[in-house]
Write a protein that holds these residues in place. Structure first.
Motif, PDB file in Angstrom:
ATOM      1  N   GLU A  69       0.836  -1.213   0.000  1.00  0.00           N
ATOM      2  CA  GLU A  69       0.000   0.000   0.000  1.00  0.00           C
ATOM      3  C   GLU A  69       0.862   1.251   0.000  1.00  0.00           C
ATOM      4  OE1 GLU A  69      -3.856  -0.723   2.585  1.00  0.00           O
ATOM      5  OE2 GLU A  69      -2.058  -1.567   3.555  1.00  0.00           O
ATOM      6  N   LEU A  70       1.884   1.253   0.842  1.00  0.00           N
ATOM      7  CA  LEU A  70       2.784   2.403   0.891  1.00  0.00           C
ATOM      8  C   LEU A  70       3.498   2.603  -0.435  1.00  0.00           C
ATOM      9  CD1 LEU A  70       4.205   1.718   4.428  1.00  0.00           C
ATOM     10  CD2 LEU A  70       3.028   3.822   3.770  1.00  0.00           C
ATOM     11  N   ALA A  71       4.014   1.522  -0.996  1.00  0.00           N
ATOM     12  CA  ALA A  71       4.732   1.608  -2.280  1.00  0.00           C
ATOM     13  C   ALA A  71       3.804   2.100  -3.383  1.00  0.00           C
ATOM     14  CB  ALA A  71       5.325   0.251  -2.639  1.00  0.00           C
ATOM     15  N   GLU A  72       2.578   1.611  -3.383  1.00  0.00           N
ATOM     16  CA  GLU A  72       1.615   2.045  -4.403  1.00  0.00           C
ATOM     17  C   GLU A  72       1.310   3.534  -4.273  1.00  0.00           C
ATOM     18  OE1 GLU A  72      -3.022   1.177  -5.395  1.00  0.00           O
ATOM     19  OE2 GLU A  72      -1.750  -0.573  -5.015  1.00  0.00           O
ATOM     20  N   TYR A  73       1.149   4.011  -3.052  1.00  0.00           N
ATOM     21  CA  TYR A  73       0.886   5.441  -2.855  1.00  0.00           C
ATOM     22  C   TYR A  73       2.074   6.271  -3.353  1.00  0.00           C
ATOM     23  CZ  TYR A  73       0.258   9.987  -0.810  1.00  0.00           C
ATOM     24  OH  TYR A  73       0.157  11.358  -0.643  1.00  0.00           O
ATOM     25  N   LEU A  74       3.284   5.898  -2.923  1.00  0.00           N
ATOM     26  CA  LEU A  74       4.466   6.660  -3.328  1.00  0.00           C
ATOM     27  C   LEU A  74       4.633   6.649  -4.848  1.00  0.00           C
ATOM     28  CD1 LEU A  74       6.950   5.445  -0.575  1.00  0.00           C
ATOM     29  CD2 LEU A  74       5.835   7.688  -0.723  1.00  0.00           C
ATOM     30  N   GLY A  75       4.428   5.493  -5.453  1.00  0.00           N
ATOM     31  CA  GLY A  75       4.524   5.399  -6.909  1.00  0.00           C
ATOM     32  C   GLY A  75       3.468   6.227  -7.610  1.00  0.00           C
ATOM     33  N   GLY A  76       2.251   6.226  -7.060  1.00  0.00           N
ATOM     34  CA  GLY A  76       1.173   7.018  -7.640  1.00  0.00           C
ATOM     35  C   GLY A  76       1.460   8.501  -7.581  1.00  0.00           C
ATOM     36  N   VAL A  77       2.032   8.945  -6.482  1.00  0.00           N
ATOM     37  CA  VAL A  77       2.391  10.363  -6.363  1.00  0.00           C
ATOM     38  C   VAL A  77       3.415  10.719  -7.435  1.00  0.00           C
ATOM     39  CG1 VAL A  77       3.608  12.047  -4.921  1.00  0.00           C
ATOM     40  CG2 VAL A  77       1.826  10.617  -3.916  1.00  0.00           C
ATOM     41  N   ALA A  78       4.457   9.898  -7.540  1.00  0.00           N
ATOM     42  CA  ALA A  78       5.529  10.203  -8.493  1.00  0.00           C
ATOM     43  C   ALA A  78       5.047  10.166  -9.937  1.00  0.00           C
ATOM     44  CB  ALA A  78       6.688   9.235  -8.301  1.00  0.00           C
ATOM     45  N   THR A  79       4.208   9.203 -10.279  1.00  0.00           N
ATOM     46  CA  THR A  79       3.784   9.081 -11.680  1.00  0.00           C
ATOM     47  C   THR A  79       2.584   9.951 -12.008  1.00  0.00           C
ATOM     48  OG1 THR A  79       2.479   7.106 -11.162  1.00  0.00           O
ATOM     49  CG2 THR A  79       4.718   6.760 -11.954  1.00  0.00           C
ATOM     50  N   ASN A  80       1.571   9.923 -11.176  1.00  0.00           N
ATOM     51  CA  ASN A  80       0.327  10.635 -11.481  1.00  0.00           C
ATOM     52  C   ASN A  80       0.370  12.128 -11.162  1.00  0.00           C
ATOM     53  OD1 ASN A  80      -0.775   8.161 -12.261  1.00  0.00           O
ATOM     54  ND2 ASN A  80      -1.533   7.753 -10.208  1.00  0.00           N
ATOM     55  N   ARG A  81       1.050  12.494 -10.104  1.00  0.00           N
ATOM     56  CA  ARG A  81       1.089  13.908  -9.717  1.00  0.00           C
ATOM     57  C   ARG A  81       2.313  14.638 -10.237  1.00  0.00           C
ATOM     58  NH1 ARG A  81      -0.987  13.727  -3.460  1.00  0.00           N
ATOM     59  NH2 ARG A  81      -2.877  12.541  -3.868  1.00  0.00           N
ATOM     60  N   MET A  82       3.430  13.909 -10.341  1.00  0.00           N
ATOM     61  CA  MET A  82       4.671  14.549 -10.755  1.00  0.00           C
ATOM     62  C   MET A  82       5.033  14.243 -12.197  1.00  0.00           C
ATOM     63  SD  MET A  82       6.986  13.933  -7.391  1.00  0.00           S
ATOM     64  CE  MET A  82       6.435  14.451  -5.769  1.00  0.00           C
ATOM     65  N   GLY A  83       4.327  13.297 -12.811  1.00  0.00           N
ATOM     66  CA  GLY A  83       4.578  12.952 -14.204  1.00  0.00           C
ATOM     67  C   GLY A  83       5.890  12.231 -14.456  1.00  0.00           C
ATOM     68  N   LEU A  84       6.387  11.531 -13.456  1.00  0.00           N
ATOM     69  CA  LEU A  84       7.662  10.830 -13.587  1.00  0.00           C
ATOM     70  C   LEU A  84       7.445   9.383 -14.002  1.00  0.00           C
ATOM     71  CD1 LEU A  84       9.244  12.229 -10.313  1.00  0.00           C
ATOM     72  CD2 LEU A  84       9.654  13.031 -12.637  1.00  0.00           C
ATOM     73  N   SER A  85       8.498   8.738 -14.424  1.00  0.00           N
ATOM     74  CA  SER A  85       8.437   7.320 -14.775  1.00  0.00           C
ATOM     75  C   SER A  85       8.272   6.487 -13.508  1.00  0.00           C
ATOM     76  CB  SER A  85       9.720   6.889 -15.490  1.00  0.00           C
ATOM     77  OG  SER A  85       9.866   7.593 -16.692  1.00  0.00           O
ATOM     78  N   ALA A  86       7.599   5.370 -13.660  1.00  0.00           N
ATOM     79  CA  ALA A  86       7.392   4.463 -12.532  1.00  0.00           C
ATOM     80  C   ALA A  86       8.719   3.847 -12.105  1.00  0.00           C
ATOM     81  CB  ALA A  86       6.403   3.380 -12.917  1.00  0.00           C
ATOM     82  N   ARG A  87       8.877   3.721 -10.798  1.00  0.00           N
ATOM     83  CA  ARG A  87      10.054   3.056 -10.222  1.00  0.00           C
ATOM     84  C   ARG A  87       9.576   2.144  -9.096  1.00  0.00           C
ATOM     85  NH1 ARG A  87      14.638   7.371  -8.908  1.00  0.00           N
ATOM     86  NH2 ARG A  87      13.438   7.331  -7.017  1.00  0.00           N
ATOM     87  N   PRO A  88       8.875   1.082  -9.416  1.00  0.00           N
ATOM     88  CA  PRO A  88       8.258   0.245  -8.383  1.00  0.00           C
ATOM     89  C   PRO A  88       9.251  -0.371  -7.400  1.00  0.00           C
ATOM     90  CG  PRO A  88       8.044  -0.768 -10.548  1.00  0.00           C
ATOM     91  CD  PRO A  88       8.582   0.601 -10.763  1.00  0.00           C
ATOM     92  N   ASP A  89      10.429  -0.745  -7.865  1.00  0.00           N
ATOM     93  CA  ASP A  89      11.416  -1.313  -6.946  1.00  0.00           C
ATOM     94  C   ASP A  89      11.881  -0.279  -5.930  1.00  0.00           C
ATOM     95  OD1 ASP A  89      11.259  -3.771  -8.207  1.00  0.00           O
ATOM     96  OD2 ASP A  89      13.017  -3.408  -9.465  1.00  0.00           O
ATOM     97  N   HIS A  90      12.077   0.937  -6.390  1.00  0.00           N
ATOM     98  CA  HIS A  90      12.478   2.024  -5.494  1.00  0.00           C
ATOM     99  C   HIS A  90      11.357   2.323  -4.498  1.00  0.00           C
ATOM    100  CE1 HIS A  90      14.390   5.697  -4.133  1.00  0.00           C
ATOM    101  NE2 HIS A  90      13.286   6.359  -4.408  1.00  0.00           N
ATOM    102  N   ASP A  91      10.130   2.397  -4.995  1.00  0.00           N
ATOM    103  CA  ASP A  91       8.995   2.691  -4.110  1.00  0.00           C
ATOM    104  C   ASP A  91       8.841   1.609  -3.048  1.00  0.00           C
ATOM    105  OD1 ASP A  91       8.453   4.990  -5.596  1.00  0.00           O
ATOM    106  OD2 ASP A  91       7.145   3.897  -6.964  1.00  0.00           O
TER     107      ASP A  91
END
Length: 99
Positions: A57-79
């Protein structure tokens, strides 16, 4: 923030540090003027930790912020690594406080 208990304040500060220095999706950790860049996400992440959110859940939220709000590429391993780090901080602080 002044209404938080000492244990919660310690966790809140740890989350702030992790988001700024480790998560840092836009690469501003070394810029003093950008120290508050991720403060808008801090209360939500802190709340997720307090409410027992899992790593996924935490990783999904962080990834969603980076991709959906900031327009960045997904980095699921980092998240996922950041989510794990946040959970480790929560556990370590709980252990220190005998909780």
């Amino acid at each position: 923030m002044s209404q938080l208990s000492q244990p919660d304040l310690a966790l809140y500060r740890a989350v702030d540090e992790v988001l700024h220095y480790l998560w840092d999706p836009i690469g501003v950790a070394s810029v003093p003027e950008a120290r508050d860049e991720y403060h808008g996400y801090l209360p939500h992440v802190f709340g997720m930790l307090k409410n027992g959110s899992a790593e996924d859940e935490l990783a999904e939220y962080l990834g969603g912020v980076a991709t959906n709000r900031m327009g960045l590429s997904a980095r699921p391993d980092h998240d996922r690594a950041i989510a794990r780090h946040l959970l480790n901080w929560k556990a370590a602080l709980s252990d220190q406080q005998g909780q």
